[in-house]
Design a protein around this motif. Structure first.
Motif, short mmCIF file in Angstrom:
data_model
loop_
_atom_site.label_atom_id
_atom_site.label_comp_id
_atom_site.label_asym_id
_atom_site.label_seq_id
_atom_site.Cartn_x
_atom_site.Cartn_y
_atom_site.Cartn_z
N MET A 33 -7.26 7.56 -7.80
CA MET A 33 -7.67 6.83 -8.98
C MET A 33 -6.56 6.00 -9.50
N VAL A 34 -6.75 4.88 -9.78
CA VAL A 34 -5.89 4.18 -10.35
C VAL A 34 -5.95 3.87 -11.84
N ILE A 35 -5.13 4.42 -12.51
CA ILE A 35 -5.28 4.19 -14.10
C ILE A 35 -4.37 3.36 -14.55
N GLU A 36 -3.30 2.71 -13.85
CA GLU A 36 -2.22 1.75 -14.16
C GLU A 36 -3.03 0.60 -14.97
N LYS A 37 -4.61 0.19 -14.50
CA LYS A 37 -4.84 -0.89 -15.07
C LYS A 37 -5.51 -0.97 -16.22
N TYR A 38 -5.45 0.29 -16.99
CA TYR A 38 -5.91 0.74 -18.28
C TYR A 38 -4.76 0.56 -19.30
N GLU A 39 -3.59 0.50 -18.68
CA GLU A 39 -2.40 0.40 -19.34
C GLU A 39 -2.36 -0.51 -20.72
N ASN A 40 -2.89 -1.62 -20.95
CA ASN A 40 -3.19 -2.66 -21.93
C ASN A 40 -4.03 -2.07 -22.89
N LEU A 41 -5.46 -1.42 -22.26
CA LEU A 41 -6.37 -0.71 -23.06
C LEU A 41 -5.85 0.23 -23.99
N VAL A 42 -5.05 1.07 -23.26
CA VAL A 42 -4.46 2.42 -24.04
C VAL A 42 -3.46 1.96 -25.01
N ALA A 43 -2.49 1.05 -24.64
CA ALA A 43 -1.63 0.62 -25.60
C ALA A 43 -2.25 -0.20 -26.89
N VAL A 55 -0.11 9.46 -37.96
CA VAL A 55 -0.20 9.72 -36.62
C VAL A 55 0.71 8.67 -35.92
N ASP A 56 1.59 9.10 -35.13
CA ASP A 56 2.38 8.09 -34.27
C ASP A 56 1.57 7.60 -33.16
N ALA A 57 1.70 6.28 -32.64
CA ALA A 57 1.44 5.60 -31.63
C ALA A 57 1.49 6.25 -30.37
N ASP A 58 2.54 6.44 -30.17
CA ASP A 58 3.05 7.05 -28.96
C ASP A 58 2.39 8.40 -28.49
N ASP A 59 2.13 9.06 -29.59
CA ASP A 59 1.38 10.37 -29.56
C ASP A 59 -0.18 10.21 -29.19
N ILE A 60 -0.73 9.04 -29.79
CA ILE A 60 -1.92 9.00 -29.36
C ILE A 60 -2.24 8.29 -28.00
N ARG A 61 -1.25 7.55 -27.52
CA ARG A 61 -1.11 7.07 -26.16
C ARG A 61 -1.23 8.10 -25.05
N GLN A 62 -0.20 8.85 -25.39
CA GLN A 62 -0.30 10.43 -24.62
C GLN A 62 -1.39 11.19 -24.68
N GLU A 63 -2.14 11.14 -25.61
CA GLU A 63 -3.45 11.84 -25.74
C GLU A 63 -4.53 11.06 -24.70
N LEU A 64 -4.51 9.94 -24.87
CA LEU A 64 -5.35 8.95 -23.84
C LEU A 64 -5.03 9.14 -22.62
N TRP A 65 -3.80 9.07 -22.12
CA TRP A 65 -3.52 9.40 -20.60
C TRP A 65 -4.01 10.91 -20.10
N LEU A 66 -3.71 11.55 -21.13
CA LEU A 66 -4.31 12.94 -20.79
C LEU A 66 -5.88 13.20 -20.59
N TRP A 67 -6.46 12.28 -21.34
CA TRP A 67 -7.99 12.22 -21.04
C TRP A 67 -8.33 11.83 -19.29
N PHE A 68 -7.52 10.88 -19.12
CA PHE A 68 -7.73 10.41 -17.47
C PHE A 68 -7.44 11.69 -16.67
N LEU A 69 -6.38 12.39 -16.87
CA LEU A 69 -6.22 13.55 -16.06
C LEU A 69 -7.33 14.64 -16.45
N GLU A 70 -7.90 14.77 -17.55
CA GLU A 70 -9.13 15.55 -17.93
C GLU A 70 -10.41 15.27 -17.17
N HIS A 71 -10.67 13.99 -16.91
CA HIS A 71 -11.82 13.77 -16.52
C HIS A 71 -11.74 12.54 -15.17
#
Length: 228
Positions: free
Chosen positions: A1-11, A24-40
């Motif tokens: 699974m290549v998730i790098e292409k969603y970098e702009n969307l997550v940012a 809420v800090d933007a970096d914390d939100i982005r981290q939560e969204l990257w976790l979503w990829f790992l969980e799904h």
């Protein structure tokens, strides 16, 4: 699974939700969204088999829901309340209350008819219809003039879609769509729909039925509601 292409969307979503939830800090939100990829991983794998436009829409919708859910939990934690105490309106409640709001009725509608019980803890859920009316009145002040007029004719004057179409000199289908858009806008101003609970597909699930349901249910959720 290549998730790098969603970098702009997550940012972009991290920045967007950090503006709406300033605590809420933007970096914390982005981290939560990257976790979503790992969980799904299976969900992403299945959706990426679709054409690019549809797969991006489905993933963006799920990321937006994940960001909203995370930010609401963080906001609740900082403000000292439980996120479970948040109340979410739906179209049934709005359609029931709008006539009372617009006509200034002093008698409460039968909220029990749509499943409300006096045992619920939130003020508006505990059949405190005056609190709900106040919420809706305040939200309506933020609607566009065009949407306010549509809602007023439909629920204040009691016009059905056919009558509304004649008043606005449009087709009945167009009138129905305008009412739905106006109600969706009002729901978004009131806080949006209840966050969805995500689950990942199992390895032996092809996800066909779910893909069809999700693709057909994108509606305005891809753009997302305006939040606090």
């Amino acid at each position: 699974m290549v998730i790098e292409k969603y970098e702009n969307l997550v940012a972009h979503l991290g920045y967007e939700f950090a503006r709406k939830f300033r605590m809420v800090d933007a970096d914390d939100i982005r981290q939560e969204l990257w976790l979503w990829f790992l969980e799904h991983p299976n969900k992403v794998k299945i959706w990426e088999k679709l054409d690019d436009k549809q797969s991006v829409k489905l993933i963006a919708r799920s990321l937006r829901n994940a960001a909203k859910d995370y930010c609401q939990k963080e906001k609740a934690k900082i403000a000292g309340y439980r996120v479970e105490d948040n109340y979410y309106y739906d179209k049934n409640v709005l359609e029931l209350l709008l006539p009372a709001v617009l006509r200034g009725d002093s008698s409460a509608p039968a909220l029990n008819d749509i499943g409300f019980t006096a045992s619920k803890k939130v003020a508006s859920e505990g059949n405190n219809w005056l609190a709900m009316v106040a919420d809706i009145e305040k939200a309506m002040d933020k609607m566009s003039e065009e949407q306010y007029i549509v809602v007023y004719h439909r629920f204040g004057d009691g016009a059905d879609n056919s009558t509304l179409a004649l008043e606005l000199e449009i087709s009945e289908d167009a009138a129905r769509m305008r009412v739905n858009r106006a109600l969706n806008s009002l729901l978004n101003i009131l806080g949006g729909s209840r966050p969805r609970k995500e689950r990942d597909y199992k390895e032996d699930e092809d996800g066909t039925d779910t893909i069809e349901a999700d693709a057909g249910d994108l509606g305005e959720q891809v753009d997302g509601p305006e939040l606090d």
